[in-house]
Every structure is written in C-alpha cells, then in structure tokens.
Design a protein around this motif. Sequence first.
Motif, short mmCIF file in Angstrom:
data_model
loop_
_atom_site.label_atom_id
_atom_site.label_comp_id
_atom_site.label_asym_id
_atom_site.label_seq_id
_atom_site.Cartn_x
_atom_site.Cartn_y
_atom_site.Cartn_z
N GLU A 390 0.81 -1.22 0.00
CA GLU A 390 0.00 0.00 0.00
C GLU A 390 0.84 1.27 0.00
OE1 GLU A 390 -0.61 -2.56 2.30
OE2 GLU A 390 -2.03 -3.36 0.83
N GLY A 391 2.14 1.14 0.28
CA GLY A 391 2.99 2.33 0.34
C GLY A 391 3.94 2.28 1.52
N TYR A 392 3.86 3.28 2.41
CA TYR A 392 4.80 3.42 3.52
C TYR A 392 4.03 3.54 4.83
CZ TYR A 392 8.07 4.75 -0.21
OH TYR A 392 8.82 4.78 -1.35
N GLY A 393 4.51 2.83 5.85
CA GLY A 393 3.97 2.98 7.19
C GLY A 393 5.01 3.65 8.07
N PHE A 394 4.57 4.60 8.91
CA PHE A 394 5.46 5.30 9.83
C PHE A 394 5.18 4.80 11.24
CE2 PHE A 394 5.62 7.79 6.10
CZ PHE A 394 6.76 8.59 6.14
N VAL A 395 6.16 4.10 11.81
CA VAL A 395 6.02 3.52 13.14
C VAL A 395 6.85 4.35 14.12
CG1 VAL A 395 6.41 1.49 14.58
CG2 VAL A 395 5.68 1.21 12.20
N LEU A 396 6.24 4.78 15.19
CA LEU A 396 6.91 5.61 16.18
C LEU A 396 7.28 4.76 17.39
CD1 LEU A 396 7.71 8.59 16.70
CD2 LEU A 396 5.53 8.86 17.88
N ASP A 397 8.56 4.78 17.76
CA ASP A 397 9.04 4.12 18.96
C ASP A 397 8.61 2.65 19.01
OD1 ASP A 397 10.32 3.87 21.41
OD2 ASP A 397 8.59 4.58 22.57
N GLY A 398 9.02 1.88 17.98
CA GLY A 398 8.59 0.48 17.96
C GLY A 398 9.33 -0.33 16.93
N LEU A 399 8.71 -1.45 16.55
CA LEU A 399 9.27 -2.39 15.59
C LEU A 399 8.62 -2.19 14.22
CD1 LEU A 399 9.11 -5.64 17.77
CD2 LEU A 399 10.94 -3.95 17.69
N ALA A 400 9.30 -2.66 13.19
CA ALA A 400 8.75 -2.54 11.84
C ALA A 400 7.40 -3.24 11.72
CB ALA A 400 9.73 -3.11 10.83
N ALA A 401 7.21 -4.31 12.48
CA ALA A 401 5.96 -5.08 12.40
C ALA A 401 4.81 -4.44 13.19
CB ALA A 401 6.20 -6.50 12.91
N ASP A 402 5.09 -3.38 13.95
CA ASP A 402 4.05 -2.76 14.77
C ASP A 402 3.07 -1.97 13.90
OD1 ASP A 402 5.22 -3.77 17.03
OD2 ASP A 402 6.20 -1.90 17.62
N ARG A 403 1.92 -1.69 14.48
CA ARG A 403 0.91 -0.89 13.78
C ARG A 403 1.44 0.51 13.55
NH1 ARG A 403 -5.09 -1.01 14.10
NH2 ARG A 403 -5.83 0.98 13.35
N PRO A 404 1.42 1.00 12.31
CA PRO A 404 1.98 2.33 12.06
C PRO A 404 1.09 3.45 12.56
CG PRO A 404 1.06 1.39 10.04
CD PRO A 404 0.99 0.32 11.09
N ALA A 405 1.73 4.56 12.91
CA ALA A 405 0.98 5.74 13.32
C ALA A 405 0.27 6.35 12.12
CB ALA A 405 1.93 6.76 13.94
N ALA A 406 0.90 6.21 10.94
CA ALA A 406 0.31 6.76 9.72
C ALA A 406 0.74 5.91 8.53
CB ALA A 406 0.74 8.20 9.53
N ARG A 407 -0.11 5.89 7.51
CA ARG A 407 0.21 5.20 6.26
C ARG A 407 0.16 6.23 5.13
NH1 ARG A 407 0.10 -0.37 6.87
NH2 ARG A 407 -1.11 -1.14 8.66
N ILE A 408 1.15 6.14 4.24
CA ILE A 408 1.24 7.06 3.11
C ILE A 408 1.32 6.24 1.83
CG2 ILE A 408 2.66 8.84 2.01
CD1 ILE A 408 1.32 9.82 4.53
N ALA A 409 0.51 6.58 0.85
CA ALA A 409 0.59 5.88 -0.44
C ALA A 409 1.95 6.13 -1.07
CB ALA A 409 -0.51 6.38 -1.37
N GLY A 410 2.40 5.17 -1.86
CA GLY A 410 3.74 5.23 -2.41
C GLY A 410 4.06 6.52 -3.14
N GLU A 411 3.11 7.05 -3.91
CA GLU A 411 3.37 8.24 -4.70
C GLU A 411 3.39 9.51 -3.84
OE1 GLU A 411 -1.12 7.57 -4.75
OE2 GLU A 411 0.73 6.36 -4.92
N ARG A 412 3.05 9.37 -2.55
CA ARG A 412 2.99 10.54 -1.67
C ARG A 412 4.19 10.62 -0.72
NH1 ARG A 412 -1.74 13.22 -1.03
NH2 ARG A 412 -1.52 13.40 1.23
N ILE A 413 5.23 9.88 -0.99
CA ILE A 413 6.36 9.89 -0.07
C ILE A 413 7.05 11.25 -0.05
CG2 ILE A 413 7.97 8.95 -1.80
CD1 ILE A 413 7.96 8.36 2.05
#
Length: 453
Positions: A390-413
Amino acid sequence: MHSVTGKIFEAERLDITSMHRGACPALAAPMQTGDGLLVRLRPAGGALTVSQFQALALAAVRHGNGILEITARGNLQIRGLRAGSVGLLAADIDAAGITVPDGVAIEISPLHGVDADEIADAAEMEAALRNRLGAFLSSPRLAPKLSILIDGGGQFSLSTLVADIRIVAQHASQWLVSIAGDGQGATPLALGGADTAVNAVGDLLQILIARGRQTRARDIDAATLRGHFPQIDSIRSTRPAPQKSSFVGVTRLGNGRAVLGVRLKFGQARTADLISFLASTESAGGPELRLAPDRGFFLIGIGETEMPAMQQAAIDHGFSVTAHEPAEQIAACAGAGACASAFYDTRALAGQLIDRVPDLFDGSLKLHLSGCAKGCAHRHADLAIVGSAEGYGFVLDGLAADRPAARIAGERIDFAIERLARLIEDKRGAGESSADSLKRLGVIGLAEALQQE
C-alpha cells in the motif's frame, strides 16, 4: 573450532525454505530471505587478515549477490546464496584459513589484546568458555539466536549491546556474569574470578538446555536463578564500562598505537568497493581487521604516516571514517533491487531524508528504513518507515511489524518527507532533540502532521 564444509553439505539436505525469522542464519543453517539464502558468521575473535577479508568478499561475488554486510552486532553476512552454493562458500572460507567456532557465537571486545586500557583479555575468557563448556555451547537445544558477550573493558566497551549472557571484566581480576539486558539493565548473577564466571555460565547453559530451544535467558524465573546463584541479591550495583560514542575515525590508544574505525554505510558494501579498498591497505603493511559493533571494522597496525591515505581511500570507496554522520543514525535493510521482499529502495529514501530533513539527524534519533514489515535491519527504533504493497507505514518508537501511526501511499512519499521536515522545524521545543520532539508529539501528532493536506 571446526572446518565448516562438512556441516554445510549436511545442512543443504534440509528443507531450507522452512527457515524463518528468528532463526540464526549461521553457515550450517542458512535463512531464506527475499534475495535468496543468507548466512551469518563470526570468525574466531572477530579478527581477519586483509587477505582473508578479501577472500570473503570474492566468495560473496562467486556464490552470492556480491553484497557483504556487517551487522549491528559486528557479525558478517553474505546474501543471495542458493542451496547449491552454500557448500562452495564454506569451502572458500576453509581455504582462506578462516576459523568459525562451533556452537553459540560469542561476541567479544573488538580491540581485545590491543587496547592498553582493557581490564582483561576477552579472548582468553572466550577460550576458557569454549575449552570447558564446548559440549554445552554446541547443544542443539539452545535457542538459535542465544547471545553471549564478553566485555574486557577499554575504550570500546560493549555496554550498549543486549545479550542473553554478559561476562564483563571488573577490576581486581574479577568478572561479572549477568543476564538479559545491556550494561545497565542486565540482572547480575555472579561476581568472582575466571573460574567463578565460567562455572556460572555453565550453570546458565544447563538451565537453558533443559528448557529447550524456545527459552532465552529472560525466560528463566527468579526462583530458579536464586537457587543456582546465591550472590544474586548481594550484588547491588556495578559501574558499566565507559562507552565511546562512535568507533568511526582515528582513535589513539594508551600504548601509543592508533586504529582506524571504518563504517559501512547502512552496514552494506558492494564487494568490488571492498576489495579495491582492501587492496589499498597493503601499502600500510597489511593491517589486521577487527569486526566492530555498529556495522564496521577496525584497521589495526597502520602507521601514523599512512593513516591520512587510508582515511581518504575509505572515503573514496564509499565508506565512512567520520563519526556522527547522518547515515550512522540510519539502519537500512537491503531494500528493493537487492531483496525481493522489499517494497522500496531504502538507500534512495535515506539520501532524500538526509538532504531534505537534516534537522532530524542531530544524533539523538535512530531511524529504521525497512523495505517490508520483517524489519531485518534493526529491532526497536525511534522512527521506522516500513514498506508495504500500500505504500509506507510510519512507526513511532517500535518495531517494523508494529501498527503504524500513519500510512502514506507510495506516490505521496515526497509529500510525507516535506511534512516530516516541517514537523521537526515547527514543533521542536527550544533545546529539544529530534527524538524527544517526536516522542512528545506521539502517535497522534505524527499522524496528523503526515496526513493533513
């Protein structure tokens, strides 16, 4: 110590596609990744000659994808192997005279026997453990990723590394044995001379073996620990060894010698660059290499007159010899183009962030760029940017597998990078670090900043 070839041929008869995250991808048990098989190895003492390191780099070209990595714990990784090439890699390692100890990898101080400020020689303690506890260390009932660390002190201690079992030199010829943590957080169990330390480690290994491959040191209950280690309640406090902020660059030791710390940017090197750089070190007398935590190595034995040329050669081949560069704060996986599991080019994004959000890299924050949710390059990070379909997930203070604080579509990086830069610029308090600023803003603040139009 052993010749690795025979065990590799046996391992290749296994169903290597069943290898999973959490297994230790040693030579005898390569791990399947998105770019083929990966093997991780630690040479005896973490030491190699220049010719041995060159041989490893050439083997990575012949049998893998031509990328050689040094991990955050100072271990070597060769990627892109196939089932039929792992045994050939092992044969090349044997031919180069590189010894890989049996059983659990033991991480030791990188400048053991070299640093005049070292309290005790970690290599001697490792030899004692392997001589007396070899059968335990090689037990198949130990957890694949069990970690043992021996810190002899000196300018580059291992106090920031987490380990199942820590053995740390103290003054007055004593060693502290503790478990499950770093230099400050581990639980002390035994304090005494070398025999006391070896016996304590033996007891711990027997407990772990009895409980099986799923057990780590952190899983041993307090009652069991008190039953085996009567000192546990009387060891009140210990002072962690001093930790130099970065190994990168020139360090002058107390005995008048100097060493050069070289860091692979993002922990990876293309073997052509590495081989060329290593060839240039021959003019400095063929120094010894010592693998170092945080994705690099030391060159030992360079004369004062050759040091500037070696620094420049490292820079010319794309390596870092300057401490606290922004790239040093980024843990990046192989990324798209090198790993089929990755959804984006991690190195390209790292370059964009360094150029466009320079205030993020003030030395306080660890950023993890992960091409997918497996998070191979790092564990816990202040901020992780994780690729997905789906694009990029931004995880704050955690692991890559954690639920992201926000998701950004690939073209919106690009938009997200712009918002991140503005967030750091506008919301950081006076005297506040970027890590503290993100922590204060929290998940909601980050999500709002990245998702607003």
